[in-house]
Write an enzyme that holds these catalytic residues in place. Structure first.
Site, mmCIF file in Angstrom:
data_model
loop_
_atom_site.group_PDB
_atom_site.id
_atom_site.type_symbol
_atom_site.label_atom_id
_atom_site.label_comp_id
_atom_site.label_asym_id
_atom_site.label_seq_id
_atom_site.Cartn_x
_atom_site.Cartn_y
_atom_site.Cartn_z
ATOM 1 N N ASP A 173 0.842 -1.215 -0.096
ATOM 2 C CA ASP A 173 0.060 -0.040 -0.003
ATOM 3 C C ASP A 173 0.978 1.261 -0.056
ATOM 4 O O ASP A 173 2.213 1.086 -0.318
ATOM 5 C CB ASP A 173 -0.999 -0.047 1.454
ATOM 6 N N HIS A 229 -3.846 6.424 3.722
ATOM 7 C CA HIS A 229 -4.357 5.173 3.221
ATOM 8 C C HIS A 229 -3.503 3.955 4.039
ATOM 9 O O HIS A 229 -4.267 3.075 4.569
ATOM 10 C CB HIS A 229 -4.397 5.158 1.894
ATOM 11 N N SER A 405 -11.134 -0.231 -0.340
ATOM 12 C CA SER A 405 -9.878 -0.070 0.538
ATOM 13 C C SER A 405 -10.127 -0.603 1.849
ATOM 14 O O SER A 405 -9.125 -1.101 2.735
ATOM 15 C CB SER A 405 -9.341 1.291 0.404
#
Length: 615
Positions: A173, A229, A405
């Protein structure tokens, strides 16, 4: 105020860097893998490099000739475990389409493709869990707050199932703030490496103490608040629970390995390949118990290099859990990679026999599929909470984010929790148990493979191994996939929540139709045995399962309520058996077909005992 992010148009997302329900820069069109590789113009990609895969038997001369067929700036290997794949940086003035055509025409070349752009898809004492806003971890029976559409992690915690640091998960990621108070206890530290400017463990990465940054090619796995994120994803999987602060992840204890390859505007397939191979190498080189990688990103066309990297991980027993995507479309009609990849072959192209990939859709707190979530009756396996999910955030903070996600790490966390409960389970078995214990969800019916959302409470029950027989007992166990289990008659169906991740089932009937299963073990000798059968979590809904045991003196029938004993071993009594006994179960239960009840067939075991039961 904790920020709350929702899906927005791409232009808005880029100006408001924080949102993580992100998607690809260009829609994936329905093209074959070969067409996608040949084109390269359909999807955003790096304009100054290509990925080249060589035949395994290609000579050094053929490889040099292939890359010399165009003007190049440099040629680098992609990873230590992919010696036949190279990243070719083109000299100024060279175009990607021309380089693909020229290199592909050379002997010894297996494939050439663009380097596609991908982007992020975006009861503890922990305060947010008790606030009522941590719905993604709730279940139908959690306290003080409940939500039946949550992941059910709280139900597993209530039974003491909180994970184990001996289980590892790769976070492929953005970066992860490994110093975050809720993540630091579960952050990995490489025991084979030290900070000395030397590649101590020989994996090609110097001083990779906490993982690696493939975006900047350095050892820093966290650079700034832009790594929001990855930090959020990591918290869903493994924020430390029970510590009195913040949030709790699916696993209170787990080891998180960051492999950063996404930056502020996304990343490239070449970085993803290197990150996946980095995690795979840790397992194959050092034997780390890495059960899964989380991949909350999507974009680009079909990539053979990426497919091969996923397959290599599958060969090593690593599940590839991936976000379905946030375009609100059917990815069966218009594939989205990597979610549309089928991980059913070994890296050498031979059949593996099972799929190492799990693709996850986003559901809301009322059970509806989020309008932006991609779906696919073939390409998306199941759903999980993904809307307004609270988790860890940079600068020691917390934030609500939305997207597939956020859905994917609930499933990745589920895989890690299951592996912690029974370390003997293979990745294939863990995947089967996850898909086999899901909760039926109307919004996912016909839009995912299972029609279910993840149910971690039910999964934890299924993952707990049966009690170990006494050391002196020499038990014989017959699984439903063993040749000693026989099926008679047509109409059998399969499920995936049995002892080894598989079971069979039949509809229960009022009258028999010559459908029955029989366990036929070969015991060491005749004698007294305790006989038991396992009832799987799924499809076991009959209240009148009639098990027949053939003893030395004749047949004995034992009635059992499968519905009440799902996920457990059920005793059929102690019996005097010959060396070749039989246990039978037929579809004749006396229950009307209209009731829709089912009989499940799983494992049976025979444990020697000292003698007959005592009154």
């Amino acid at each position: 105020m904790v920020p709350r992010m929702r899906c927005q148009p791409l232009a808005v997302r880029r100006s408001a860097r924080l949102l993580i329900a992100v998607v690809i820069t260009s829609l994936v069109t329905a093209v074959s893998p070969s067409a996608a590789m040949a084109s390269g113009a359909r999807h955003s990609h790096a304009e100054d490099r290509v990925i080249v895969g060589f035949d395994a038997d290609a000579s050094r001369r053929e490889r040099r000739r292939a890359t010399a067929s165009v003007s190049v700036a440099s040629v680098d290997g992609v990873s230590v475990i992919a010696p036949d794949v190279a990243l070719v940086d083109l000299a100024p003035g060279q175009s990607v389409p021309r380089a693909i055509r020229k290199i592909k025409a050379q002997p010894g070349v297996a494939f050439v493709e663009p380097d596609y752009l991908v982007q992020a898809a975006a009861s503890p004492d922990d305060p947010w869990y008790g606030s009522g806003k941590h719905w993604g971890m709730y279940g139908g029976a959690t306290s003080p707050h409940a939500n039946r559409f949550g992941s059910g992690a709280g139900e597993a915690w209530a039974r003491g199932h909180v994970g184990a640091s001996s289980v590892f998960v790769g976070i492929i990621d953005e970066g992860v703030q490994v110093s975050h108070p809720d993540l630091a206890p579960n952050a990995w530290r490489n025991p084979w490496e030290s900070v000395n400017g030397i590649d101590d463990d020989g994996n090609g990465y110097v001083d990779d103490i906490k993982g690696w940054d493939f975006y900047h090619d350095d050892a820093s796995v966290y650079d700034s608040v832009a790594d929001d994120h990855g930090t959020h994803v990591a918290g869903i999987i493994g924020a430390r629970g029970g510590n009195g602060i913040g949030v709790a992840g699916v696993n209170w204890r787990v080891t998180l390995i960051p492999a950063k390859f996404l930056g502020p505007k996304g990343g490239y397939v070449s970085g993803a390949v290197r990150a996946i191979d980095y995690i795979t190498d840790l397992k194959t080189r050092h034997g780390l118990d890495i059960i899964a990688t989380n991949n909350s990103w999507t974009g680009g066309g079909y990539s053979q290099a990426l497919a091969d990297a996923i397959d290599r991980a599958g060969d090593a027993g690593i599940l590839f859990v991936v976000a379905a995507g946030n375009d609100g479309r059917d990815i069966d009609a218009a594939p989205a990679y990597p979610a549309s990849h089928e991980c059913v072959t070994h890296a050498d192209g031979t059949p593996r026999g099972w799929d190492c990939l799990v693709s996850v859709a986003n559901i809301e707190s009322d059970g509806d599929r989020h309008p932006d979530s991609d779906w696919g009756a073939v390409g998306v396996d199941m759903g999980a909470p993904g809307t307004d999910i609270i988790s860890t955030h940079p600068d020691d903070g917390y934030a609500f984010l939305s997207g597939t996600s956020m859905a994917a790490p609930h499933v990745t966390g589920a895989a890690a929790l299951c592996a912690s409960l029974d370390p003997s389970l293979s990745a294939r078995q863990v995947r089967g148990l996850i898909l086999g214990t899901g909760a039926p969800t109307g919004s996912l019916s016909g839009r995912t493979v299972t029609g279910d959302r993840v149910d971690i409470g039910a999964l934890a029950t299924a993952c707990v191994p049966p009690p170990t027989p006494p050391p002196s007992a020499r038990a014989v166990l017959i699984d439903d996939l063993d040749e000693e289990f026989r099926r008679y008659g047509p109409g059998w169906a399969e499920g995936f929540s049995g002892f080894s991740g598989h079971h069979f089932w039949l509809p229960a009937r009022e009258k028999a139709r010559a459908h029955y299963g029989a366990w036929k073990p070969v015991l060491e000798r005749a004698g007294w045995y305790a006989v038991a059968v396992r009832i799987p979590v799924a499809h076991a809904t009959s209240r009148r399962a009639a098990y027949r045991v053939k003893t030395i003196t004749g047949w004995v029938t034992r009635m059992r309520n499968q519905k009440k004993r799902q996920g457990t071993w059920v005793g059929l009594g102690i019996h005097h058996l010959a060396a070749t006994p039989i246990v039978q179960l037929s579809d004749k239960t006396g229950e009307a077909v209209s009731l829709g009840r089912r009989l499940a067939f799983d494992a049976a075991r025979f444990v020697p005992v000292a003698g007959p039961p005592q009154d």
